[in-house]
Design a protein around this motif. Structure first.
Motif, PDB file in Angstrom:
ATOM      1  N   TYR A 529       0.845  -1.187   0.000  1.00 60.44           N
ATOM      2  CA  TYR A 529       0.000   0.000   0.000  1.00 60.44           C
ATOM      3  C   TYR A 529       0.886   1.245   0.000  1.00 60.44           C
ATOM      4  O   TYR A 529       2.050   1.187   0.433  1.00 60.44           O
ATOM      5  CB  TYR A 529      -0.896   0.026   1.243  1.00 60.44           C
ATOM      6  N   PRO A 530       0.357   2.378  -0.441  1.00 66.21           N
ATOM      7  CA  PRO A 530       1.154   3.615  -0.447  1.00 66.21           C
ATOM      8  C   PRO A 530       1.198   4.256   0.944  1.00 66.21           C
ATOM      9  O   PRO A 530       0.686   5.367   1.147  1.00 66.21           O
ATOM     10  CB  PRO A 530       0.397   4.492  -1.457  1.00 66.21           C
ATOM     11  N   TYR A 531       1.783   3.553   1.884  1.00 65.51           N
ATOM     12  CA  TYR A 531       1.884   4.053   3.261  1.00 65.51           C
ATOM     13  C   TYR A 531       3.320   3.880   3.750  1.00 65.51           C
ATOM     14  O   TYR A 531       4.001   2.915   3.381  1.00 65.51           O
ATOM     15  CB  TYR A 531       0.934   3.300   4.198  1.00 65.51           C
ATOM     16  N   GLU A 532       3.737   4.823   4.575  1.00 57.98           N
ATOM     17  CA  GLU A 532       5.054   4.727   5.207  1.00 57.98           C
ATOM     18  C   GLU A 532       4.903   4.849   6.710  1.00 57.98           C
ATOM     19  O   GLU A 532       3.994   5.531   7.203  1.00 57.98           O
ATOM     20  CB  GLU A 532       5.983   5.821   4.685  1.00 57.98           C
ATOM     21  N   ILE A 533       5.781   4.172   7.432  1.00 53.34           N
ATOM     22  CA  ILE A 533       5.770   4.264   8.895  1.00 53.34           C
ATOM     23  C   ILE A 533       6.398   5.595   9.295  1.00 53.34           C
ATOM     24  O   ILE A 533       7.546   5.869   8.977  1.00 53.34           O
ATOM     25  CB  ILE A 533       6.548   3.089   9.520  1.00 53.34           C
ATOM     26  N   VAL A 534       5.622   6.423   9.992  1.00 53.41           N
ATOM     27  CA  VAL A 534       6.122   7.729  10.440  1.00 53.41           C
ATOM     28  C   VAL A 534       6.330   7.776  11.947  1.00 53.41           C
ATOM     29  O   VAL A 534       6.856   8.755  12.471  1.00 53.41           O
ATOM     30  CB  VAL A 534       5.156   8.855  10.014  1.00 53.41           C
ATOM     31  N   GLY A 535       5.928   6.740  12.616  1.00 51.99           N
ATOM     32  CA  GLY A 535       6.136   6.698  14.060  1.00 51.99           C
ATOM     33  C   GLY A 535       6.003   5.294  14.591  1.00 51.99           C
ATOM     34  O   GLY A 535       5.051   4.578  14.262  1.00 51.99           O
ATOM     35  N   GLU A 536       6.990   4.869  15.362  1.00 45.70           N
ATOM     36  CA  GLU A 536       6.959   3.564  16.022  1.00 45.70           C
ATOM     37  C   GLU A 536       7.255   3.811  17.486  1.00 45.70           C
ATOM     38  O   GLU A 536       8.333   4.278  17.843  1.00 45.70           O
ATOM     39  CB  GLU A 536       7.985   2.617  15.399  1.00 45.70           C
ATOM     40  N   TYR A 537       6.289   3.504  18.342  1.00 43.73           N
ATOM     41  CA  TYR A 537       6.380   3.907  19.745  1.00 43.73           C
ATOM     42  C   TYR A 537       6.288   2.672  20.643  1.00 43.73           C
ATOM     43  O   TYR A 537       5.405   1.832  20.470  1.00 43.73           O
ATOM     44  CB  TYR A 537       5.253   4.887  20.087  1.00 43.73           C
ATOM     45  N   GLY A 538       7.201   2.600  21.587  1.00 43.57           N
ATOM     46  CA  GLY A 538       7.186   1.500  22.528  1.00 43.57           C
ATOM     47  C   GLY A 538       8.135   0.386  22.158  1.00 43.57           C
ATOM     48  O   GLY A 538       8.803   0.408  21.128  1.00 43.57           O
ATOM     49  N   ARG A 539       8.186  -0.617  23.032  1.00 43.81           N
ATOM     50  CA  ARG A 539       9.101  -1.739  22.853  1.00 43.81           C
ATOM     51  C   ARG A 539       8.539  -2.722  21.827  1.00 43.81           C
ATOM     52  O   ARG A 539       7.377  -3.131  21.904  1.00 43.81           O
ATOM     53  CB  ARG A 539       9.303  -2.438  24.200  1.00 43.81           C
ATOM     54  N   THR A 540       9.346  -3.098  20.865  1.00 41.50           N
ATOM     55  CA  THR A 540       8.914  -4.006  19.799  1.00 41.50           C
ATOM     56  C   THR A 540       8.639  -5.398  20.363  1.00 41.50           C
ATOM     57  O   THR A 540       9.463  -5.948  21.103  1.00 41.50           O
ATOM     58  CB  THR A 540       9.995  -4.109  18.707  1.00 41.50           C
ATOM     59  N   PRO A 541       7.484  -5.981  20.054  1.00 41.63           N
ATOM     60  CA  PRO A 541       7.179  -7.341  20.523  1.00 41.63           C
ATOM     61  C   PRO A 541       8.211  -8.343  20.019  1.00 41.63           C
ATOM     62  O   PRO A 541       8.707  -8.242  18.891  1.00 41.63           O
ATOM     63  CB  PRO A 541       5.792  -7.616  19.920  1.00 41.63           C
ATOM     64  N   ARG A 542       8.522  -9.331  20.827  1.00 42.60           N
ATOM     65  CA  ARG A 542       9.538 -10.315  20.491  1.00 42.60           C
ATOM     66  C   ARG A 542       9.175 -11.092  19.233  1.00 42.60           C
ATOM     67  O   ARG A 542      10.045 -11.427  18.416  1.00 42.60           O
ATOM     68  CB  ARG A 542       9.731 -11.288  21.666  1.00 42.60           C
ATOM     69  N   PHE A 543       7.879 -11.370  19.031  1.00 43.27           N
ATOM     70  CA  PHE A 543       7.517 -12.200  17.881  1.00 43.27           C
ATOM     71  C   PHE A 543       7.730 -11.464  16.553  1.00 43.27           C
ATOM     72  O   PHE A 543       7.885 -12.113  15.518  1.00 43.27           O
ATOM     73  CB  PHE A 543       6.072 -12.717  17.994  1.00 43.27           C
TER      74      PHE A 543
END
Length: 591
Positions: A529-543
């Protein structure tokens, strides 16, 4: 007036303590600052699902009366949904300023609409109520809890002082101030902290009754125990503590054990005081909605025997994990050691031993009850932590007298490490991932930009309070290209967790859906899709990183060293549960 005499005596006692102990004001100030730091987090959203209903409880009654102004409407309003005992009274008092402003600004219809929610969805209920009403309503209810938390610290000071001396009281108050479980629950509106406050008051008067034998003190204990029960049924342990206090006092009576124990009038008076307080404390009983009270009992005793919807683990797992999370590893070891040391002294005939017996009996009763539950959260163990703090303070004071150097070192170690653990958790309220995501959207999203998210409850979502939010009750890949929102917000609870293997837990198994997982994976991949990640907040899940669950010992160690860890279920969302990804559209969805 005679009715005001107890208040005057309490005021004199507080004043005397503040003047006699130069450290006490600083301890109470520290408790106030820690309990209230960033107390406005998540507003106008809710810290927990339960917080929303505690705020709404008294408004349900108001809305019912406004819809049908007659006396019977009060009973109907109380039975409208679920009233949670005296928490409704406390919320009603806290909401008076908001009600006054609503009347002055012709916003009463919007305010009362908070109490009409059964026929609308969670999102409609949240969005149709003005942001300022939610913000101030929830904030004032939280501040009432902050006041109760500071009150708990002071009552623990009184208990420690009564059992031994002021240094012991100071130590108990300081330890409770840096107990993370207390600070968590002070940052939300609810019944746990008020119930604890009155439970500790009941314990305080039970200790004084054992010491003096004055019946009036026993009756005060029964009164405050009844209030504790009226806030939360687990406050019923106060009745056990008063019973043990009666037996302990009877052992000292010169008239003989049997005659001292068998006091029908005395015991009946205490029972009547406690029962009358409970009746008055539960609106559903007082205002004639008994079916709601029966439902409350059924939920309290029935739901805990069912496996939790997120994880299925034995009760010992839940108890140990929640205990470690609530106090941190150093204090957990200290509390356990203090309890073991106290067990060697319970046969002594002294005021400190009387208090230790009462506290340990309370801990034992709580743990016996919890051992039959299928899940136990941190807030359930709040009274256990407070009682163990009293025990630890008495034992540390004794150690400090017998071996001053060792005692001072242990006290310093526990206070410093607990302050670091609880302080880190408290400071993190200022930078919660969901709040960061909301701040980004508030500043970057345009006036007409649609924000799509996938959850049925706004409490799970990291979105602003705006009608531009398009909330889907599940990950919705169908017609996504047609909707083509400007922003998409993926949250852990409903979206990201769909990527976890079914073995990750019951929640992951429930969310298992190939189409939903593919949609989330495509969005995160930024190539479908024409989307980009502009924010990633918090601790990334292990999986997401291809890792499985950590071994049990490692998870217990982590939860005892990192205060911001997931609590599971309806307590405050912490740790990986706050993980949020914000995506922005970069082009046309139609290719």
């Amino acid at each position: 007036m005679a009715l005001l005499d107890p208040l005057a005596r309490a005021k004199r006692q507080v004043g005397d303590d503040l003047r006699a102990d130069p450290y006490l004001p600083y301890i109470l100030l520290a408790a106030l600052l820690l309990s209230s730091f960033w107390v406005w987090h998540r507003l106008p959203n809710f810290a927990t699902r339960d917080e929303r209903w505690r705020v709404v409880d008294p408004v349900e009654v108001l809305a019912t009366v406004l819809d049908d102004p007659r006396l019977g409407s009060v009973s109907e309003g109380v039975g409208y949904w679920r009233t949670y005992g005296s928490a409704m009274y406390l919320a009603a008092l806290a909401l008076i300023p908001v009600l006054v402003v609503s009347l002055a600004t012709d916003a009463l219809p919007a305010f009362s609409d908070m109490g009409r929610h059964l026929d609308v969805g969670f999102w409609t209920h949240w969005l149709r109520t003005p942001e300022w009403i939610w913000t101030w309503s929830v904030l004032l209810v939280r501040l009432a809890n902050v006041a109760m938390a500071v009150g708990c610290v002071y009552v623990v000071y009184r208990i420690g002082t009564t059992l031994r001396d002021r240094p012991t009281g100071r130590l108990a108050a300081a330890l409770l101030t840096v107990t993370w479980a207390v600070l968590i629950l002070a940052h939300e509106g609810g019944e746990d902290v008020p119930s604890l406050f009155f439970l500790l008051l009941s314990l305080y008067f039970a200790v004084r009754y054992v010491e003096t034998g004055v019946d009036r003190l026993f009756y005060w204990g029964a009164l405050f125990g009844g209030v504790s029960i009226a806030f939360k049924l687990s406050g019923g342990v106060s009745a056990v503590l008063l019973g043990v206090a009666h037996l302990q006092r009877a052992r000292r009576d010169d008239e003989g054990l049997v005659s001292a124990v068998v006091r029908p009038t005395f015991l009946a008076t205490g029972v009547l005081i406690g029962a009358a307080t409970i009746v008055a404390g539960y609106p559903s009983i007082l205002f004639g909605a008994p079916s709601e009270f029966v439902g409350r009992l059924a939920r309290a005793f029935g739901s805990k025997s069912q496996p939790h919807g997120w994880l299925v683990r034995p009760s010992w797992w839940w108890i140990l994990r929640s205990y470690l999370h609530g106090v941190g590893l150093p204090l957990a070891i200290g509390l356990f050691g203090g309890a073991l040391a106290a067990l060697t002294r319970i046969r002594e005939d002294s005021v400190p031993a009387d208090g230790l017996r009462l506290a340990l009996v309370g801990v034992g009763v709580y743990l016996a009850v919890f051992s039959s539950w299928r899940y136990v959260r941190t807030h359930h163990l709040l009274p256990v932590a407070a009682l163990l703090v009293v025990v630890l303070a008495v034992e540390l004071a004794r150690l400090r007298d017998r071996r001053p150097t060792v005692g001072r070192a242990v006290v310093a170690l526990l206070l410093v490490t607990s302050a670091v653990y609880a302080g880190a958790g408290t400071l993190a309220y200022a930078s919660q991932p969901r709040d960061q995501a909301v701040d980004y959207l508030r500043s970057e999203a345009g006036a007409n930009d649609t924000i799509e998210t996938y959850t049925y409850d706004p409490q799970d979502a990291a979105v602003p309070h705006t009608d531009r939010v398009d909330a889907r009750f599940g990950v919705a890949p169908d017609s996504f290209e047609i909707r083509c929102p400007e922003y998409v917000v993926l949250n852990y609870h409903k979206s990201i967790l769909s990527l976890a293997p079914d073995s990750w837990g019951k929640r992951a198994e429930v969310l298992s859906n190939d189409a939903a997982a593919e949609h989330v994976r495509d969005l995160l991949g930024e190539d479908t899709y024409p989307y980009e990640i502009v924010g990633e907040y918090g601790r990334t899940p292990r999986f997401l990183d291809g890792q499985g669950r950590a071994p049990t010992y490692q998870r217990f160690l982590r939860v005892s060293l990192r205060p911001r860890t997931m609590q599971y279920g309806d307590p405050q969302d912490m740790g990986v549960d706050q993980y949020t990804v914000v995506l922005r559209r970069t082009g046309s969805c139609q290719g």
